[in-house]
Design an enzyme around this catalytic site. Structure first.
Site, PDB file in Angstrom:
ATOM      1  N   SER A  46       0.840  -1.202   0.000  1.00 20.53           N
ATOM      2  CA  SER A  46       0.000   0.000   0.000  1.00 20.53           C
ATOM      3  C   SER A  46       0.871   1.247   0.000  1.00 20.53           C
ATOM      4  O   SER A  46       2.021   1.217   0.451  1.00 20.53           O
ATOM      5  CB  SER A  46      -0.881   0.003   1.243  1.00 20.53           C
ATOM      6  OG  SER A  46      -1.516   1.262   1.384  1.00 20.53           O
ATOM      7  N   TYR A  80      -2.203   0.176  10.840  1.00 24.59           N
ATOM      8  CA  TYR A  80      -2.263  -0.390   9.494  1.00 24.59           C
ATOM      9  C   TYR A  80      -0.986  -0.076   8.725  1.00 24.59           C
ATOM     10  O   TYR A  80      -0.368  -0.961   8.116  1.00 24.59           O
ATOM     11  CB  TYR A  80      -3.494   0.177   8.775  1.00 24.59           C
ATOM     12  CG  TYR A  80      -3.617  -0.228   7.319  1.00 24.59           C
ATOM     13  CD1 TYR A  80      -4.113  -1.478   6.965  1.00 24.59           C
ATOM     14  CD2 TYR A  80      -3.271   0.657   6.295  1.00 24.59           C
ATOM     15  CE1 TYR A  80      -4.247  -1.842   5.626  1.00 24.59           C
ATOM     16  CE2 TYR A  80      -3.397   0.300   4.956  1.00 24.59           C
ATOM     17  CZ  TYR A  80      -3.886  -0.951   4.627  1.00 24.59           C
ATOM     18  OH  TYR A  80      -4.011  -1.295   3.310  1.00 24.59           O
TER      19      TYR A  80
HETATM   20  N1  LIG Z   1      -8.766  -0.400  -0.826  1.00 20.26           N
HETATM   21  C1  LIG Z   1      -7.697   0.353  -0.686  1.00 20.26           C
HETATM   22  O1  LIG Z   1      -7.764   1.571  -0.664  1.00 20.26           O
HETATM   23  C2  LIG Z   1      -6.347  -0.293  -0.621  1.00 20.26           C
HETATM   24  C3  LIG Z   1      -5.239   0.512  -0.809  1.00 20.26           C
HETATM   25  C4  LIG Z   1      -3.962  -0.061  -0.755  1.00 20.26           C
HETATM   26  C5  LIG Z   1      -3.834  -1.400  -0.487  1.00 20.26           C
HETATM   27  N2  LIG Z   1      -4.935  -2.163  -0.296  1.00 20.26           N
HETATM   28  C6  LIG Z   1      -4.732  -3.576  -0.015  1.00 20.26           C
HETATM   29  O2  LIG Z   1      -5.278  -4.359  -1.039  1.00 20.26           O
HETATM   30  C7  LIG Z   1      -5.708  -5.609  -0.524  1.00 20.26           C
HETATM   31  C8  LIG Z   1      -7.108  -5.906  -0.989  1.00 20.26           C
HETATM   32  O3  LIG Z   1      -7.996  -4.935  -0.456  1.00 20.26           O
HETATM   33  P1  LIG Z   1      -9.430  -4.596  -1.067  1.00 20.26           P
HETATM   34  O4  LIG Z   1      -9.457  -3.150  -1.235  1.00 20.26           O
HETATM   35  O5  LIG Z   1      -9.706  -5.470  -2.202  1.00 20.26           O
HETATM   36  O6  LIG Z   1     -10.369  -4.923   0.152  1.00 20.26           O
HETATM   37  P2  LIG Z   1     -11.270  -6.184   0.487  1.00 20.26           P
HETATM   38  O7  LIG Z   1     -12.203  -6.432  -0.622  1.00 20.26           O
HETATM   39  O8  LIG Z   1     -11.789  -5.951   1.823  1.00 20.26           O
HETATM   40  O9  LIG Z   1     -10.238  -7.369   0.540  1.00 20.26           O
HETATM   41  C9  LIG Z   1      -9.548  -7.773   1.691  1.00 20.26           C
HETATM   42  C10 LIG Z   1      -9.464  -9.253   1.651  1.00 20.26           C
HETATM   43  O10 LIG Z   1      -8.679  -9.770   2.705  1.00 20.26           O
HETATM   44  C11 LIG Z   1      -9.313 -10.929   3.166  1.00 20.26           C
HETATM   45  N3  LIG Z   1      -8.906 -11.289   4.498  1.00 20.26           N
HETATM   46  C12 LIG Z   1      -8.894 -10.512   5.595  1.00 20.26           C
HETATM   47  N4  LIG Z   1      -8.459 -11.221   6.642  1.00 20.26           N
HETATM   48  C13 LIG Z   1      -8.211 -12.469   6.202  1.00 20.26           C
HETATM   49  C14 LIG Z   1      -7.752 -13.653   6.810  1.00 20.26           C
HETATM   50  N5  LIG Z   1      -7.434 -13.714   8.116  1.00 20.26           N
HETATM   51  N6  LIG Z   1      -7.608 -14.752   6.058  1.00 20.26           N
HETATM   52  C15 LIG Z   1      -7.904 -14.741   4.744  1.00 20.26           C
HETATM   53  N7  LIG Z   1      -8.355 -13.648   4.117  1.00 20.26           N
HETATM   54  C16 LIG Z   1      -8.505 -12.510   4.848  1.00 20.26           C
HETATM   55  C17 LIG Z   1     -10.771 -10.620   3.083  1.00 20.26           C
HETATM   56  O11 LIG Z   1     -11.511 -11.805   3.130  1.00 20.26           O
HETATM   57  P3  LIG Z   1     -12.987 -11.882   3.807  1.00 20.26           P
HETATM   58  O12 LIG Z   1     -13.943 -11.689   2.675  1.00 20.26           O
HETATM   59  O13 LIG Z   1     -13.025 -13.260   4.365  1.00 20.26           O
HETATM   60  O14 LIG Z   1     -13.045 -10.807   4.822  1.00 20.26           O
HETATM   61  C18 LIG Z   1     -10.809  -9.943   1.732  1.00 20.26           C
HETATM   62  O15 LIG Z   1     -10.848 -10.903   0.704  1.00 20.26           O
HETATM   63  C19 LIG Z   1      -5.536  -5.511   0.988  1.00 20.26           C
HETATM   64  O16 LIG Z   1      -4.324  -6.145   1.342  1.00 20.26           O
HETATM   65  C20 LIG Z   1      -5.440  -4.030   1.237  1.00 20.26           C
HETATM   66  O17 LIG Z   1      -4.680  -3.758   2.370  1.00 20.26           O
HETATM   67  C21 LIG Z   1      -6.195  -1.637  -0.371  1.00 20.26           C
END
Ligand SMILES: NC(=O)c1ccc[n+]([C@@H]2O[C@H](COP(=O)([O-])OP(=O)(O)OC[C@H]3O[C@@H](n4cnc5c(N)ncnc54)[C@H](OP(=O)(O)O)[C@@H]3O)[C@@H](O)[C@H]2O)c1
Ligand SMILES: Cc1cc2nc3c(=O)[nH]c(=O)nc-3n(C[C@H](O)[C@H](O)[C@H](O)COP(=O)(O)OP(=O)(O)OC[C@H]3O[C@@H](n4cnc5c(N)ncnc54)[C@H](O)[C@@H]3O)c2cc1C
Lengths: 431, 251
Positions: B144, B157
């Site tokens: 990130s 975070y």
């Molecule tokens: N959105 C942003 O602005 C942003 C920016 C920079 C980086 N990111 C990173 O990008 C990645 C994806 O984020 P996203 O935006 O797509 O959000 P998201 O849809 O909430 O995805 C997060 C994922 O992590 C999974 N997860 C959480 N805890 C877990 C665990 N203990 N075991 C297995 N899976 C787990 C969730 O699964 P469940 O469905 O089971 O909860 C979900 O699939 C994350 O690493 C996030 O930090 C996001």
């Protein structure tokens, strides 16, 4: 990837026996553009250690040699004896093994077929550790020629040679104003020449689409040489140019520069000239004279695309050329040629028809999808893409292009049930 | 195998229900990715993601995987690799936590670290080993922009992502020359369920933009991908900002 360089049949057999869990593949001089001679996580046999020309029968024109001998070396040995390799690709730096396993074609395909047609027999080390003598007309021969090293390791070969009186070529050059003109000229005149090829400008648009320079010729007979050259008519002098500079900016290959290059190339060529004497290397291997020529493509490199469609599907060729011209792919030195009848190899590339080969800078956005579209046109026309130049074909398209693929897979399953021979190409395409 | 443009034929997603991951998978499937394994905590969302990819022509299935259950990783992931080569692993799981309250609730802050850092360290090492053995493949890690410098507003975070980011870079160096590679992806604010309800940061993007950038990164064999690309410069500036100023930034 572990590289092993055996120096004898016995060392090769040992290296195959001692392969790791991810199998082994033979490599010649690595001139295949794609992943045919690569084996991620596994073993690769560098065959250039098997580099002996064992015997040359100067009476009947046959040579027995190891698979790692390069065509360059063969030319050095054979020319002074008045013989020449039966087929030569756009570079001399390929091995006999690589030539057999890709069933390579040269400018003489329309007249004399691919490399495999000139092979009398092969020594093939198969998965069971046996060395078999494989001759034309057998399934194993047809699976091996064009089989990209997946039937076993070619250890040696007996080749039929071509007699020549001199080491020079007589070359006729002419210009074609557009694609139709080019195809008409090639169709009408190819049978008069042993070697024929056309360079085609894919950047020229509108009515000039497909304008081209044709060069066709044959080995010069002794009486075509000026008196002073007749004393040493078979001397082989390839010569090299300075290497391409190392740090060419990526931007050099913009349409403008490539377009200008193509323009100059076309203008420089004579409208028509006959009987010019050229060196072998200038005629066959212009790129071999420029070490590291591929640097001009900058950091992201380039992809080669070569396909063939049958004579009756010239419409597909026109369509692809149109797509390339509309897309304005900065490609220079695209090459168009007419192939003669297909070679018997199951995965052998050539078939009677039109083949077009080009380089495109890999960094071009959307290129992957664009090439997929070209594949579809080619496959629909019953044509195919050359595996020795491929690094991107979809496995599902492959089956449509190579109808003997099923036989190839079945033979492999029987001959090599444990998957001793494996390559990245085979993994990618499920060969 | 990855083709000349870096597009994989088989893909394993860790955190299979992530919106960003699904956008990436969709895009790759549209090219030529055929096998997709969605590893994640079983949920209707995970199943729906697999169904959607199947609808696009992929052979997609789900696998139960919990990032926090690090004891299970070796066996579980090992089995997936034993079934055949995996050309690309997308490490997408992550939790944002609750920036407002995590400071006061060490227990929930630890969860953020256990998922984003410890879980990723464990799964990343297992996958790195497997990729090294097979001699090819890309591990893409969703780090990130927040990893650049932990900010007052979400340093729990941010620090977990900083740890992940440093780990991923190190793993990339460890794998250098083995045929396997690591690509660190640093998106800024992406509109997904993770960020829904939060005020948008400048240069906010969508999952599809991240997917396009990942595809481009694969094609150019990048080690680092910023989304949007301009964040690279913002990050460089941010790193140079004196502490007293940085502290007062409300980002
Ligand atoms: N959105 C942003 O602005 C942003 C920016 C920079 C980086 N990111 C990173 O990008 C990645 C994806 O984020 P996203 O935006 O797509 O959000 P998201 O849809 O909430 O995805 C997060 C994922 O992590 C999974 N997860 C959480 N805890 C877990 C665990 N203990 N075991 C297995 N899976 C787990 C969730 O699964 P469940 O469905 O089971 O909860 C979900 O699939 C994350 O690493 C996030 O930090 C996001
Ligand atoms: C500048 C340039 C121009 C070219 N022009 C042409 C052309 O005009 N026509 C044409 O047909 N091709 C052309 N090619 C492609 C080239 O001829 C083929 O790829 C050829 O196979 C390369 O031979 P190599 O010895 O380098 O083999 P490699 O590239 O090392 O290997 C090619 C294949 O052969 C197999 N192989 C090699 N040696 C053995 C062995 N001893 N036993 C079993 N398998 C083996 C490998 O496993 C691999 O599948 C060109 C390539 C370049 C770089």
């Amino acid at each position: 990837m572990t590289l092993v360089r055996p120096r004898s049949y016995a060392e090769t057999a040992a290296a195959v026996r001692d392969r790791g869990p991810r199998g082994v593949i033979a490599r010649g001089l690595g001139r295949a553009y794609g992943d045919a001679a690569q084996n991620a996580g596994g073993h690769v046999l560098d065959m250039t250690g098997l580099n002996r020309v064992r015997s040359v029968d100067t009476e009947h024109g046959e040579a027995v040699c190891d698979a790692g001998v390069s065509l360059h070396r063969l030319m050095e040995v054979l020319l002074p004896l008045g013989w020449f390799v039966p087929v030569t690709p756009g570079t001399r730096q390929v091995t006999v093994g690589g030539a057999v396993c890709a069933d390579i074609h040269g400018k003489n395909h329309h007249a004399e077929g691919g490399f495999a047609r000139h092979v009398r027999s092969l020594d093939l080390l198969t998965a069971d550790g046996e060395v078999r003598t494989v001759t034309p007309g057998t399934d194993l021969f047809d699976a091996t020629t064009g089989g990209m090293g997946l039937t076993g390791v070619v250890l040696g070969a007996t080749l039929r040679l071509l007699p020549v009186e001199t080491s020079l070529m007589t070359v006729d050059t002419e210009r074609a104003t557009d694609l139709d003109d080019l195809m008409a000229r090639l169709t009408a005149g190819d049978h008069r020449y042993r070697y024929s090829v056309a360079w085609i400008d894919l950047l020229a648009r509108g009515s000039a689409t497909g304008r081209a320079v044709l060069t066709r010729g044959d080995h010069a007979p002794l009486d075509a040489l000026p008196a002073r050259s007749r004393r040493d008519p078979l001397a082989f002098r390839p010569g090299t140019l300075p290497p391409a500079p190392r740090f060419l900016p990526d931007g050099l290959l913009r349409r403008g520069t490539v377009g200008l290059f193509n323009e100059l190339w076309y203008r420089r060529a004579p409208r028509s000239r006959t009987g010019e004497l050229q060196r072998l290397s200038a005629f066959f291997h212009p790129l071999d004279g420029v070490p590291d020529w591929n640097r001009i493509y900058g950091r992201s490199g380039f992809v080669q695309y070569q396909f063939v469609v049958g004579h009756e599907r010239a419409d597909a060729l026109r369509r692809v050329v149109g797509m390339l011209a509309r897309r304005r792919c900065p490609s220079f030195l695209a090459v168009l040629k007419r192939f003669g009848p297909a070679d018997p190899g199951w995965l052998s590339f050539p078939m009677a028809g039109w083949t077009l080969a080009l380089d495109i800078p890999a960094g071009l956005p959307g290129l992957g999808r664009f090439l997929d579209e070209l594949d579809e046109v080619v496959a629909e026309a019953g044509g195919r893409v050359y595996l020795a130049k491929d690094a991107r074909l979809r496995p599902e398209t492959l089956a449509a292009m190579y109808p003997r693929l099923g036989d190839f897979r079945a033979l492999r399953a029987q001959l090599d049930p444990d998957g001793v021979f494996a390559s990245d190409l085979a993994r990618r395409l499920g060969l | 195998m990855q083709d000349a443009f870096g597009i994989p034929q088989s893909l394993l997603v860790l955190g299979g229900s992530s919106e960003i991951a699904l956008a990436i998978a969709r895009r790759l499937v549209a090219h030529r990715t055929r096998t997709v394994l969605l590893a994640g905590r079983p949920s209707p969302r995970l199943d729906a993601a697999a169904a959607e990819l199947r609808g696009l022509g992929a052979d997609a299935r789900t696998v139960a995987f919990d990032a926090e259950d690090t004891d299970s990783h070796e066996e579980l992931l090992g089995k997936l690799f034993a079934d055949g080569d995996i050309d690309m692993v997308l490490l997408a799981f992550g939790v944002l936590g609750d920036p407002e309250h995590d400071e006061e609730r060490p227990q929930s802050a630890v969860r953020v670290a256990r998922t984003n850092y410890t879980g990723a360290l464990s799964a990343g090492l297992v996958c790195g080993q497997a990729l090294r053995r097979q001699g090819h493949g890309t591990l893409a890690v969703l780090s990130s922009f927040a990893a650049v410098r932990a900010r007052r507003g979400n340093f729990v975070y941010g620090s977990s992502k900083a740890g992940l980011d440093a780990f991923a870079q190190g793993l990339g160096d460890a794998l250098y020359g083995t045929g396997a590679r690591v690509m660190v992806v640093r998106p800024g604010f992406v509109r997904t369920r993770m960020t829904s309800g939060l005020t948008e940061a400048p240069l906010a993007t969508d999952p599809d933009t991240v997917a396009a950038a990942v595809e481009h990164g694969l094609r150019r064999r990048r080690e680092t991908v910023w989304v949007p690309g301009g964040l690279r410069l913002v990050a460089a500036a941010l790193r140079l900002l004196p502490r007293p100023l940085f502290r007062r930034l409300t980002l």
